[in-house]
Design an enzyme around this catalytic site. Sequence first.
Site, mmCIF file in Angstrom:
data_model
loop_
_atom_site.group_PDB
_atom_site.id
_atom_site.type_symbol
_atom_site.label_atom_id
_atom_site.label_comp_id
_atom_site.label_asym_id
_atom_site.label_seq_id
_atom_site.Cartn_x
_atom_site.Cartn_y
_atom_site.Cartn_z
ATOM 1 N N GLY A 1 31.389 47.310 61.664
ATOM 2 C CA GLY A 1 32.046 47.217 60.294
ATOM 3 C C GLY A 1 33.732 47.502 60.585
ATOM 4 O O GLY A 1 34.250 48.070 59.730
ATOM 5 N N LYS B 1 24.049 57.704 50.720
ATOM 6 C CA LYS B 1 24.672 58.709 51.360
ATOM 7 C C LYS B 1 24.001 60.011 51.445
ATOM 8 O O LYS B 1 23.856 60.722 52.541
ATOM 9 C CB LYS B 1 26.251 59.000 50.725
ATOM 10 C CG LYS B 1 27.004 57.651 50.982
ATOM 11 C CD LYS B 1 27.393 57.299 52.443
ATOM 12 C CE LYS B 1 28.310 56.461 52.393
ATOM 13 N NZ LYS B 1 28.359 55.714 53.937
ATOM 14 N N ASP C 1 31.938 43.221 63.587
ATOM 15 C CA ASP C 1 31.752 43.113 62.064
ATOM 16 C C ASP C 1 30.953 41.927 61.893
ATOM 17 O O ASP C 1 30.965 41.088 62.985
ATOM 18 C CB ASP C 1 33.212 43.091 61.238
ATOM 19 C CG ASP C 1 33.260 43.416 60.138
ATOM 20 O OD1 ASP C 1 33.682 44.437 59.339
ATOM 21 O OD2 ASP C 1 32.316 42.798 59.129
ATOM 22 N N ARG D 1 32.150 39.632 59.953
ATOM 23 C CA ARG D 1 33.227 38.621 59.881
ATOM 24 C C ARG D 1 34.272 39.033 60.617
ATOM 25 O O ARG D 1 34.597 40.233 61.190
ATOM 26 C CB ARG D 1 33.611 38.692 58.386
ATOM 27 C CG ARG D 1 34.186 39.927 57.948
ATOM 28 C CD ARG D 1 34.549 40.157 56.643
ATOM 29 N NE ARG D 1 34.846 41.511 56.131
ATOM 30 C CZ ARG D 1 36.115 41.972 55.691
ATOM 31 N NH1 ARG D 1 36.893 40.968 55.925
ATOM 32 N NH2 ARG D 1 36.249 43.297 55.688
ATOM 33 N N TYR E 1 24.740 54.066 45.691
ATOM 34 C CA TYR E 1 25.500 54.450 46.837
ATOM 35 C C TYR E 1 25.307 55.842 47.359
ATOM 36 O O TYR E 1 25.313 56.379 48.439
ATOM 37 C CB TYR E 1 26.978 54.158 46.482
ATOM 38 C CG TYR E 1 28.010 54.509 47.544
ATOM 39 C CD1 TYR E 1 28.077 53.846 48.813
ATOM 40 C CD2 TYR E 1 28.999 55.666 47.402
ATOM 41 C CE1 TYR E 1 29.254 53.961 49.606
ATOM 42 C CE2 TYR E 1 30.101 55.803 48.172
ATOM 43 C CZ TYR E 1 30.083 54.887 49.400
ATOM 44 O OH TYR E 1 30.993 55.287 50.193
#
Length: 314
Positions: free
Chosen positions: A9, A147, A35, A37, A143
């Site tokens: 990432g 986490k 990543d 991308r 999220y």
Amino acid sequence: MSSTILILGACGQIGTELTYALRDVCGNDCVIASDIREGSEELMNTGPFELLDATDYTAIEDVVMHYEIEEVYLMAAMLSAASEKFPERAWNLNMNSLFNVLNLAKERKIEKVFWPSSIAVFGKNTPRENTPQRTIMDPSTVYGISKQSGERWCAYYHHKFGVDVRSVRYPGLISWKTLPGGGTTDYAVEIFHHALAEGSYTCFLEEDTTLPMMFMDDAIRATVQIMSCDSDDLSVRSSYNLAAMSFSPKELATSIQKHLPDFRMSYSPDFRQEIAATWPMSIDDSKARKDWNWSPEYDLERTTATMLEKLQTK
Ligand SMILES: NC(=O)c1ccc[n+]([C@@H]2O[C@H](COP(=O)([O-])OP(=O)(O)OC[C@H]3O[C@@H](n4cnc5c(N)ncnc54)[C@H](O)[C@@H]3O)[C@@H](O)[C@H]2O)c1
């Protein structure tokens, strides 16, 4: 530091600057950015890059073996606002990528792992001011749930299998090199771009929503610092509270107006206000200060001045 590092990432808001910082410290060829991308021209041209899906264990293992990777920094994740829209995808990405990296460390294919947590692990029953390291944690967002679960798994892998995993709970991060990727504190970056381009900004949070924030340089320094210290110095293997400053959108606007007096702020809160309302206002990071000498360098005024200067000359 002289390890061979893989960043998963690497093209995101933090990963980009982390890649530059680690390449400065360890040498360009020792830091493999990856990543799903491609990233900025600078990132792609300053060292090795691999197109790599953080949820694909075999693909990561191949890269780890090929480059003889010792440390993995897992920065791939879906952030808070985006995760509310795609809960299952967020859970799959955030958890499977973490298991992949923890399992590589468990099998001793890598030596050390960095995985970031967030202030989103706290919830509406957590004390919101000076939030302690250990306290009630009842996150109500997709999220935050991912986490908090991630933190428990990190601690479990450390205690059960001796995995050297290190983690901090980043607050909202402010940077000028890369735009944020779909979080609740994105306003604090967008505002600078709009202030310079249009002289005004409509904020998606209410004006008095105080949140813990940090300038990117501090976040990168904390990351490098916790990864460089002696393993025995770390008494927290879930994730460390980390703090620098706290401010509301109104206070940020006032700080910008000191440089751009004509800047105008308006407010149109959306679903992200509901997320922010469950997060702490300020964080007690005394454990990080004590264990590995953490200390921030950027307050609101310095952050504002730096953001405006850097964006104007970019
Ligand atoms: N930015 C913040 O304010 C902040 C605050 C607290 C915690 N964090 C945490 O820090 C980490 C990095 O955050 P960020 O702000 O850089 O996020 P970001 O969204 O800017 O970047 C995430 C990167 O992961 C990549 N990615 C997505 N799916 C992938 C996959 N399957 N395989 C490989 N790469 C994939 C994306 O292309 C993107 O480049 C995350 O774990 C995030 O939860 C960030």
